[in-house]
Scaffold this motif. Sequence first.
Motif, mmCIF file in Angstrom:
data_model
loop_
_atom_site.group_PDB
_atom_site.id
_atom_site.type_symbol
_atom_site.label_atom_id
_atom_site.label_comp_id
_atom_site.label_asym_id
_atom_site.label_seq_id
_atom_site.Cartn_x
_atom_site.Cartn_y
_atom_site.Cartn_z
ATOM 1 N N ASP A 26 0.836 -1.192 0.000
ATOM 2 C CA ASP A 26 0.000 0.000 0.000
ATOM 3 C C ASP A 26 0.871 1.242 0.000
ATOM 4 N N HIS A 30 3.110 -1.180 3.316
ATOM 5 C CA HIS A 30 2.696 -2.378 4.027
ATOM 6 C C HIS A 30 2.297 -3.446 3.008
ATOM 7 N N LYS A 31 2.745 -4.671 3.252
ATOM 8 C CA LYS A 31 2.508 -5.751 2.300
ATOM 9 C C LYS A 31 1.046 -6.196 2.331
ATOM 10 N N MET A 32 0.501 -6.423 1.142
ATOM 11 C CA MET A 32 -0.874 -6.899 1.004
ATOM 12 C C MET A 32 -0.897 -8.095 0.062
ATOM 13 N N TYR A 47 -4.582 -7.115 4.009
ATOM 14 C CA TYR A 47 -3.329 -7.183 4.756
ATOM 15 C C TYR A 47 -3.121 -8.608 5.255
#
Length: 286
Positions: A26, A30-32, A47
């Motif tokens: 995002d 932050h990893k999604m 997430y």
Amino acid sequence: MKIGDIVARKSYNKDIIFKIVGFSVDEDNHKMAVLKGVAFRIIADAYLDDLEAVKLPDIKNVFIDKNVEGVLSQSLVKARERQKKMMRAVPKLQTNTNVYGMPGKVLQIDGDKEYLKICLDVYTELGIPAVGVAIPEANQYKEVRALLEKHNPDILVITGHDALTSRKGNITDLSNYRNSLNFIKAVKQARKWQPNIDNLVIFAGACQSNYEQIINAGANYASSPGRIMIHALDPVFVVEKIACSRIDIVVPIDEVIDQTVTGIKGVGGLETRGKFRWAMPKSILY
């Protein structure tokens, strides 16, 4: 979590089973996970801490649960009843064993190869001639005309995955949908090849797709009037009704919609003629 894992979203009470098909980040890095529905034609992201791994039963059992099995069985029964009724309507056909039926031929272009395989299996079960090609949604409009020229179908299905990315946004804005614009572009290309809506019947769309603009682009049937998730087999159930109704009949819209899993919020469309023809003889060998 890795690509191919089967998961559900905790924040949505694990209501839908997804497969992880990729990863992204995002705006805050932050990893999604990028997710595709297993039984519903929806694409989403989440997430990683919102995901819970789940055990996937046989994929066909996910597609064809008790509710869908009921719709499928109903379709099979209705198809047989429809054929008997059509034969009764033409007295000469009743005693002629050399007569056979020809449902409309289907070309399905699908963004999901697993969905496509199961759809093709169901077409076979329903006795409908069909060919399928798996093409990512973004590329479907580039290839649809060549496929139409090659297969010359009576009915075209353009589907895959979609989602309304922001329910707070303007639902008429195509930028708020993941693939509605791609479906619209593919429909427009198909209509350039065959403008007549009865000569080529088109179903287009997936979960939460922009129904109104897909119809305006030239589709006979589309999803989703209520911006809801549609079942992966809903296009098949729409097609069955059209493919197996006689060419001299305008198929009632409500009967088509009633035959789907998700109903009027999931699918809508226009008055459309059937594609079924009687033919004879079966074969004469000298």
